[in-house]
Every structure is written in structure tokens, then in C-alpha cells.
Design a protein around this motif. Sequence first.
Motif, PDB file in Angstrom:
ATOM      1  N   LEU A  24      20.317 -43.113  -1.185  1.00  0.00           N
ATOM      2  CA  LEU A  24      20.701 -42.818   0.194  1.00  0.00           C
ATOM      3  C   LEU A  24      20.059 -41.511   0.630  1.00  0.00           C
ATOM      4  CD1 LEU A  24      24.566 -43.513   0.089  1.00  0.00           C
ATOM      5  CD2 LEU A  24      22.851 -44.899   1.277  1.00  0.00           C
ATOM      6  N   PRO A  25      19.841 -41.333   1.936  1.00  0.00           N
ATOM      7  CA  PRO A  25      19.433 -40.008   2.418  1.00  0.00           C
ATOM      8  C   PRO A  25      20.540 -39.011   2.158  1.00  0.00           C
ATOM      9  CG  PRO A  25      20.036 -41.422   4.246  1.00  0.00           C
ATOM     10  CD  PRO A  25      20.027 -42.302   3.035  1.00  0.00           C
ATOM     11  N   VAL A  26      20.167 -37.741   2.048  1.00  0.00           N
ATOM     12  CA  VAL A  26      21.094 -36.728   1.568  1.00  0.00           C
ATOM     13  C   VAL A  26      21.286 -35.599   2.580  1.00  0.00           C
ATOM     14  CG1 VAL A  26      21.528 -35.035  -0.265  1.00  0.00           C
ATOM     15  CG2 VAL A  26      20.487 -37.238  -0.824  1.00  0.00           C
ATOM     16  N   VAL A  27      22.513 -35.103   2.657  1.00  0.00           N
ATOM     17  CA  VAL A  27      22.825 -33.864   3.348  1.00  0.00           C
ATOM     18  C   VAL A  27      23.010 -32.799   2.266  1.00  0.00           C
ATOM     19  CG1 VAL A  27      24.517 -32.630   4.749  1.00  0.00           C
ATOM     20  CG2 VAL A  27      23.897 -34.994   5.325  1.00  0.00           C
ATOM     21  N   ALA A  28      22.232 -31.733   2.346  1.00  0.00           N
ATOM     22  CA  ALA A  28      22.301 -30.655   1.353  1.00  0.00           C
ATOM     23  C   ALA A  28      23.014 -29.461   1.960  1.00  0.00           C
ATOM     24  CB  ALA A  28      20.892 -30.254   0.906  1.00  0.00           C
ATOM     25  N   ALA A  29      24.053 -29.001   1.290  1.00  0.00           N
ATOM     26  CA  ALA A  29      24.863 -27.890   1.796  1.00  0.00           C
ATOM     27  C   ALA A  29      25.060 -26.849   0.712  1.00  0.00           C
ATOM     28  CB  ALA A  29      26.222 -28.402   2.284  1.00  0.00           C
ATOM     29  N   GLY A  30      25.373 -25.636   1.139  1.00  0.00           N
ATOM     30  CA  GLY A  30      25.670 -24.577   0.196  1.00  0.00           C
ATOM     31  C   GLY A  30      26.462 -23.490   0.872  1.00  0.00           C
ATOM     32  N   PHE A  31      27.213 -22.771   0.077  1.00  0.00           N
ATOM     33  CA  PHE A  31      28.004 -21.650   0.582  1.00  0.00           C
ATOM     34  C   PHE A  31      27.504 -20.362  -0.040  1.00  0.00           C
ATOM     35  CE2 PHE A  31      32.043 -19.105  -0.253  1.00  0.00           C
ATOM     36  CZ  PHE A  31      31.955 -18.408   0.943  1.00  0.00           C
ATOM     37  N   SER A  32      27.219 -19.352   0.813  1.00  0.00           N
ATOM     38  CA  SER A  32      26.817 -18.022   0.376  1.00  0.00           C
ATOM     39  C   SER A  32      25.543 -18.103  -0.461  1.00  0.00           C
ATOM     40  CB  SER A  32      27.980 -17.360  -0.362  1.00  0.00           C
ATOM     41  OG  SER A  32      27.776 -15.986  -0.532  1.00  0.00           O
ATOM     42  N   PHE A  33      25.558 -17.613  -1.697  1.00  0.00           N
ATOM     43  CA  PHE A  33      24.395 -17.718  -2.576  1.00  0.00           C
ATOM     44  C   PHE A  33      23.922 -19.170  -2.669  1.00  0.00           C
ATOM     45  CE2 PHE A  33      22.895 -18.492  -6.981  1.00  0.00           C
ATOM     46  CZ  PHE A  33      21.769 -17.671  -7.006  1.00  0.00           C
ATOM     47  N   GLY A  34      24.865 -20.102  -2.691  1.00  0.00           N
ATOM     48  CA  GLY A  34      24.504 -21.511  -2.724  1.00  0.00           C
ATOM     49  C   GLY A  34      23.755 -21.952  -1.484  1.00  0.00           C
ATOM     50  N   ALA A  35      24.076 -21.355  -0.330  1.00  0.00           N
ATOM     51  CA  ALA A  35      23.332 -21.670   0.893  1.00  0.00           C
ATOM     52  C   ALA A  35      21.897 -21.173   0.791  1.00  0.00           C
ATOM     53  CB  ALA A  35      24.031 -21.043   2.101  1.00  0.00           C
ATOM     54  N   ALA A  36      21.734 -19.941   0.284  1.00  0.00           N
ATOM     55  CA  ALA A  36      20.395 -19.383   0.129  1.00  0.00           C
ATOM     56  C   ALA A  36      19.551 -20.233  -0.809  1.00  0.00           C
ATOM     57  CB  ALA A  36      20.483 -17.944  -0.383  1.00  0.00           C
ATOM     58  N   MET A  37      20.138 -20.664  -1.929  1.00  0.00           N
ATOM     59  CA  MET A  37      19.401 -21.475  -2.891  1.00  0.00           C
ATOM     60  C   MET A  37      19.100 -22.873  -2.346  1.00  0.00           C
ATOM     61  SD  MET A  37      18.734 -19.494  -5.409  1.00  0.00           S
ATOM     62  CE  MET A  37      18.609 -18.203  -4.128  1.00  0.00           C
TER      63      MET A  37
END
Length: 255
Positions: A123-136
Motif C-alpha cells: 500500500l502507499p504509505v504515510v510517514a510521520a514522526g515526532f520531534s527527532f523522529g520528525a527530523a529523521m
Amino acid sequence: MITATSRSSPPAERVRSASTRKVHTIELPGPAGRLEAVLNEGSPDAAFAAVIAHPHPLGGGSLHNKVVYHAMKVMNAPDWGFAWPVLRFNFRGTGRSEGSHEGTAEAGDVQAALAWIENEYKLPVVAAGFSFGAAMTLAACCGNGEAAGHTMDVRALVALGLPVRSGTARPEAPVYDYSFLAHCGIPKLFLSGDLDQFATKTELIEAAAAAGEPKHMALVPGADHFFTGRLEAMQWALSGWLKEQVYDPGQRSRI
């Protein structure tokens, strides 16, 4: 576009109970060794899958972080209207993940998680992250280095609490550079509190303004970096953007 959001009441409609949904603890191959992960199953006819990366491990961040969990609920729980499978994982050196913290190579961990869920669900993907995870996550999907995921089917990016600086007074404290976003054409949501300790409103606006279109920035009034007391407002902002950008319940849209 920059908007403020303050809605905080829970969804009024309940699609169905999620009690039968399974949660799996898994391991997936990463560039520095095996990565510990948790998969929340989605609906059999889900239109997307999602990956969420956690905040800085040296600050106690892990896949069980509250912001990560509440973002997962928006994309996975049928109450919000998506019911996607969602993968959360621990960066190298966190929890039972192998390896040790590096600081920038963790973008490769994000790419490994994206590759795993794409292979698992097709499936197509939505990639998310919070804080450091957002930057990465942004680096993994839009950067120019080896970790950049140019072959991945990522349709949208969500940066929660995007950090601009570490929040410390140390001269060696990192300042994040997002200049690589200027040529990133994936739809992007920048969602932060207007009292974020790791990026002022001016810094957030400048970071978003320098990013390529399409993009959207939303500030949650009265929220700090961790959306303390404002997690539901964050969820509403995330849900609203996803419905506008990537999801059409009638057509299972895959933009």
C-alpha cells in the motif's frame, strides 16, 4: 498555509469497536541490526499504511511515547475514519533494538521501517514522526544522502513538533537543517504547538516556508512541544489534514 487549531472534543461517531484489532510485537531488519517494532493492524480494505517515528532516545523517547501513540490512534482506530495499519518502531539502541544511537544515521532506520510496511501491505504509505523522529522521517524521505527514500511509495509526510534546535544552551547543541525540503514534492504537514520549546513560531514558519509545495502548517494554541493537555487538538488537526490530502472514504483515494 498556516492555521491554528483548538478543537479538542472527541469524535462524535463511532464506526465500530477496535477490540478485535490485533497488535503485534515484531522485529524488522535495520541498517544497524534488528529493530523492535509494534504493528497495529488496520482494516482489510485500508487505503494506506503508516509509519511513525519516536522522539530523541537520549531524552527518553521510544515507540511508546504519548504523542506517537495518539497520532497512531488517529490513523489506526476506526473512530477517526481511517483504520490503517500503523507501524511504530524503536530507533537503534532504544528498547530491544540493536545498535547504538548515532544522531543522523537513524534516517536509515526510518527507511527500513517504511520498506518493511510497504513489503508487508503493498500500500502507499504515510510517514510521520515526532520531534527527532520528525527530523529523521523528513531526511529519510526527502534528503539527498544514502538514506533518502527516493524509491518508496510515500504519499504524505507528517512532522509533529518539528525541532529546530535542541532546547539547550550548550554551544555544541544541534541546530537542524531542513534546506533539503526545498525540492521535496511530497505533501507535508508541519504540526506543532505555538509554545514549542524546541522551535519558536518564527522558526517553525521559516522552516515550513522554505519547504517545497505542497505543504501546510498548523499551530495548536497553548500547546508545548509535547502537546501537554492538547493531544486531542493535535489529533483533530492531524485527522483534518489527512482527510483533505490523502483519503476519500468513497473512492479509497491514493494520491
